[in-house]
Motif scaffolding. Structure first.
Motif, PDB file in Angstrom:
ATOM      1  N   PRO A 193       0.802  -1.229   0.000  1.00 25.18           N
ATOM      2  CA  PRO A 193       0.000   0.000   0.000  1.00 25.18           C
ATOM      3  C   PRO A 193       0.836   1.280   0.000  1.00 25.18           C
ATOM      4  N   HIS A 194       2.042   1.205   0.580  1.00 25.48           N
ATOM      5  CA  HIS A 194       2.851   2.430   0.645  1.00 25.48           C
ATOM      6  C   HIS A 194       3.315   2.897  -0.737  1.00 25.48           C
ATOM      7  N   ILE A 207      -1.736   4.555   5.778  1.00 25.80           N
ATOM      8  CA  ILE A 207      -1.858   6.014   5.849  1.00 25.80           C
ATOM      9  C   ILE A 207      -1.519   6.493   7.263  1.00 25.80           C
ATOM     10  N   THR A 208      -2.020   5.772   8.271  1.00 25.87           N
ATOM     11  CA  THR A 208      -1.720   6.145   9.658  1.00 25.87           C
ATOM     12  C   THR A 208      -0.217   6.110   9.919  1.00 25.87           C
ATOM     13  N   HIS A 209       0.433   5.024   9.479  1.00 21.29           N
ATOM     14  CA  HIS A 209       1.878   4.919   9.690  1.00 21.29           C
ATOM     15  C   HIS A 209       2.639   6.035   8.971  1.00 21.29           C
ATOM     16  N   ALA A 210       2.250   6.300   7.726  1.00 23.16           N
ATOM     17  CA  ALA A 210       2.943   7.332   6.956  1.00 23.16           C
ATOM     18  C   ALA A 210       2.788   8.690   7.632  1.00 23.16           C
ATOM     19  N   GLU A 211       1.598   8.929   8.215  1.00 17.47           N
ATOM     20  CA  GLU A 211       1.394  10.191   8.929  1.00 17.47           C
ATOM     21  C   GLU A 211       2.301  10.263  10.156  1.00 17.47           C
ATOM     22  N   ILE A 253       3.450  11.853   5.069  1.00 18.37           N
ATOM     23  CA  ILE A 253       2.340  12.618   4.509  1.00 18.37           C
ATOM     24  C   ILE A 253       1.788  13.464   5.657  1.00 18.37           C
ATOM     25  N   GLY A 254       0.871  14.363   5.345  1.00 19.34           N
ATOM     26  CA  GLY A 254       0.332  15.256   6.369  1.00 19.34           C
ATOM     27  C   GLY A 254       0.895  16.659   6.193  1.00 19.34           C
ATOM     28  N   ASP A 255       0.920  17.425   7.291  1.00 14.78           N
ATOM     29  CA  ASP A 255       1.464  18.784   7.207  1.00 14.78           C
ATOM     30  C   ASP A 255       2.983  18.739   7.140  1.00 14.78           C
ATOM     31  N   HIS A 269      -2.589  15.705   2.369  1.00 13.07           N
ATOM     32  CA  HIS A 269      -3.505  14.907   3.192  1.00 13.07           C
ATOM     33  C   HIS A 269      -4.243  13.893   2.322  1.00 13.07           C
ATOM     34  N   LEU A 270      -4.303  12.679   2.825  1.00 15.49           N
ATOM     35  CA  LEU A 270      -4.861  11.590   2.023  1.00 15.49           C
ATOM     36  C   LEU A 270      -6.061  10.952   2.727  1.00 15.49           C
TER      37      LEU A 270
END
Lengths: 156, 597
Positions: B213-214, B251-255, B260-262, B272-273
């Motif tokens: 997924p990453h 997505i949670t891990h990447a944040e 990802i994120g700010d 933001h995804l």
């Protein structure tokens, strides 16, 4: 069978609350309401319409457009028989017919005891194991008409 | 960090899971602990290896041995022999269907040795729930490279140089599409991943979503940087619960890692995804319909222009690419556009993942350079036709594609050559058919699908597919007339030329290609009222061979309409008037005395 009106309305209001005033919330709300009740009760749809300020006609249009949404109660277990190409070539029609014959229901029908609902689907994306069916969230592959009934029997 | 002398990889993709890989995984864990090996042997859960037919698949490194169809009962032997004594468990190794050779190494299996994995490079190799494993495989290196040393224009230009084209079916040059969106006026832009993989017979997107997924997240973040977007959506079909679960986790891990994120990697760039679950409508794979669906409307396409690049999600410039396209992007940025462009053919660059299914020995996913022939895919990697039957056709591109015949086996597969042959690349479904497959029935099957999934907005698609289907039903039930073929062809061309979106424009392809390459089969159905493949139930009859019949009576007892008569002394016979052609008698007969004609 359907839940009582005040309870339905109350629960629906809770689900709608975080989505009020946001855009693009219609489908997620319908998905959550269906998860809660197993289908979309008319009482719930009316609440969504009022709370989200979407005309009932439009909401009904969305709910009937997508295959995932149901306006009638469904069985405890959803049996999704794959009718994709790979499964078709490897005999999924025989699987579907066998289930119809034994459970005495038609496609998209529900058994009288509300145990099973039979839903053919376009493709489950497990083509390597054709023919395939999904019971609730579990995928079963390399089916034969005999194996199918054995599998279904394990879902009470 | 702990040091392990061996890694045991268990596929937990949907295919292997359905074959029981979860219990194999648990049993392996238990056995490894029992033998006191848990400090030296690591057990890893991975995404799809692609060879679903042979699942549950277990791969053991450093040797790279692949064990097929592993059951819980095999576990003690694998641990004892392979992990404890260092010997291969020969009976579980892959055996080539033609030469009956055991292949000890994963990479030497023809199914894998001919592949060139770019989009699938991590599938089956890493634990998709562990972001560190992705990073260890150079994950997010492309993003770091882009954010620290490249201008957005440079990222865009690498993608243009790579020659990457849309892998969802259209084949539109990705770089160009990005450029339109980049140049569009607007303060807010969106990037969107089309993960509404609906083509029956295609599951490569599912495997990437579940197995890596990453790669999609990184690809989309790079796209957002190149195009000036700060928000993204992944529109994933609800029929893929595992894919959604893995995406949410990724997505949670990447944040958490600040990827990802700010202020991604402490730069000014923010992204933001979100995930949107589809609700079951094939047409939502069409990009304007997909946008309508994200907005909460009925998923109906609208005329283009305006293109989504100018007026997309909520009227803002948007770019939509398919899962496999996005998964290629990090590789292109990391290795350079010209590296990617060095693979493939003149106009179709890079690799393509095909879902090989149907009547072939090794079903599963293969990623090959563009330009590989169908023969290589079906016979070398696929291991030939099931039960050594005769190859008849391969259906490529799903309901929008076409059927190709033996004469096309040496056709190099790329966008142009397939279009010339009347098929399309589509999403890359390859369904192999043998002599038992009726081509008229196949055309009918696809049309039933597209007719049902037609959203009803434009008349040619809504009414045209319906009328075409009625004609095909007439033909397969023996009521067709020769002039129907002409009407069918005319209707097909009309629907193809006049429909609003890709669904209608391509829906007639299965009919047109079968009419082109298998016209005689249509004619036999009409003229002789016969189905040469013995698949159309209205045109066949079930008979009992009195020579072979042992008079056991099993058929008669199982017949649902009680139309079989006979006893100990008289051979059994089927009353053709009453027979409903359900095929039960043929299925139950232990002596193969029942046959179709």
């Amino acid at each position: 069978m359907s839940p009582k009106k005040p309870e339905t309305e109350e629960r629906t209001k809770q689900i709608v609350a975080p989505w009020k005033g946001t855009h693009g919330g219609t489908i997620p709300v319908l998905q959550e309401v269906q998860k809660e009740f197993g289908y979309l009760p008319e009482d719930a749809l009316m609440v969504i319409s009022r709370e989200m300020k979407i005309p009932p006609s439009e909401l009904f249009g969305v709910a009937t457009f997508y295959a995932q949404f149901h306006l009638n109660p469904r069985g405890r277990h959803i049996v999704r028989v794959c009718r994709g190409t790979a499964c078709h070539v490897r005999g999924s029609l025989a699987i579907l017919d066998k289930i119809k014959k034994v459970l005495q229901i038609e496609e998209n029908g529900t058994t009288e005891d509300l145990r099973y609902t039979l839903e053919p689907v376009a493709c489950l994306g497990a083509c390597g194991l054709a023919p395939v069916m999904m019971v609730d969230e579990e995928t079963h592959g390399r089916l034969t008409p005999d194996k199918v009934m054995e599998i279904l029997g394990s879902y009470e | 960090m702990a040091f392990y002398r061996a890694h045991v990889l268990v596929c937990k993709g949907t295919g292997c899971n359905a074959s029981g890989s979860s219990s194999v995984f648990d049993a392996l864990g238990e056995e490894i602990r029992k033998r006191g090996l848990d400090q030296e042997v690591a057990l890893v859960e991975t995404g799809c290896h692609g060879m679903c037919e042979m699942g549950p698949i277990v791969v053991i490194y450093p040797e790279g041995s692949l064990y097929c169809r592993v059951s819980v009962d095999d576990v003690p032997e694998i641990v004892e022999e392979h992990l404890y004594k260092g010997r291969l468990v020969h009976r579980l190794l892959y055996t080539t269907p033609d030469r009956k050779v055991k292949v000890p190494r994963y990479r030497d299996i023809p199914f894998y040795s001919k592949q060139h994995r770019i989009a699938l490079r991590n599938c089956g190799y890493i634990n998709p729930d562990n972001i560190e494993e992705y990073i260890a495989r150079d994950g997010y290196a492309a993003l770091a490279k882009a954010l620290t040393s490249m201008k957005p224009e440079e990222v865009l230009s690498e993608v243009k140089t790579s020659g990457l084209r849309g892998r969802g079916g259209g084949g539109f040059p990705t770089g160009l599409k990005w450029e339109f969106c980049r140049k569009a006026q607007g303060d807010k832009k969106y990037v969107i991943c089309n993960a509404d993989e609906g083509d029956p017979g295609a599951f490569m997107d599912r495997s990437i979503l579940e197995g890596d997924p990453h790669a999609i997240i990184e690809g989309m973040t790079l796209g957002a940087y190149a195009m000036g977007a700060d928000e993204g959506y992944i529109y994933c079909r609800a029929e893929y619960p595992l894919a959604i679960k893995r995406l949410v986790g990724a997505i949670t891990h990447a944040e958490e890692f600040g990827l990802i994120g700010d202020n991604v990697m402490d730069t000014d760039f923010s992204f933001h995804l979100h995930i949107k679950e589809g609700a079951g409508a094939f047409v939502c794979g069409e990009e304007t319909a997909l946008l309508a669906s994200i907005e909460g409307e009925r998923g109906m396409p609208r005329p283009r222009p305006p293109f989504p690049a100018n007026k997309g999600l909520w009227g803002k410039p948007s770019n939509i690419n398919n899962v496999e396209t996005w998964a290629n992007v990090p590789n292109i940025i990391r290795n350079g556009g010209s590296w990617y462009a060095s693979i493939g053919t003149e106009k179709s660059k890079g690799t393509k993942v095909f879902a090989l299914t149907g009547k072939v020995n090794n079903t599963g996913l293969v990623e090959v350079p563009m330009g590989t022939t169908i023969r290589d895919i079906v016979f070398d990697m696929g291991g030939g036709i099931l039960k050594d039957r005769k190859f008849k056709a391969v259906q490529i591109g799903g309901p929008s594609g076409g059927c190709l015949t033996e004469e096309h086996l040496d056709l190099p597969v790329d966008y142009e050559s397939l279009t010339a042959a009347g098929a399309i690349m589509g999403s890359g479904g390859l369904v192999v058919m043998d002599e038992d497959t009726c081509m008229v029935d196949v055309a009918k099957f696809f049309l039933e699908f597209t007719q049902r999934e037609s959203c009803g907005k434009c008349v040619p698609c809504r009414e045209g597919t319906k009328q075409m289907l009625l004609i095909l039903e007439k033909i397969t039930s023996g009521k067709g007339r020769m002039e129907d073929l002409k009407i069918l062809e005319d209707l097909a061309i009309m629907v193809k030329e006049m429909s609003l979106c890709g669904l209608g424009q391509t829906a007639p392809n299965p009919v047109l290609t079968t009419l082109r390459y298998f016209r005689d089969e249509y004619e036999t159905h009409i003229r002789d009222k016969k189905c040469p493949a013995k698949a159309c139930s209205a045109l066949i009859s079930y008979l009992i061979d009195p020579e072979k019949c042992k008079k056991c009576g099993l058929c008669a007892r199982n017949c649902p309409v009680k139309c079989i008569s006979g006893d100990r002394n008289t051979p059994y016979e089927i009353d053709q008037e009453k027979c409903i052609k359900c095929g039960t008698c043929l299925e139950v007969c232990p002596f193969q005395a029942v046959f179709k004609e």
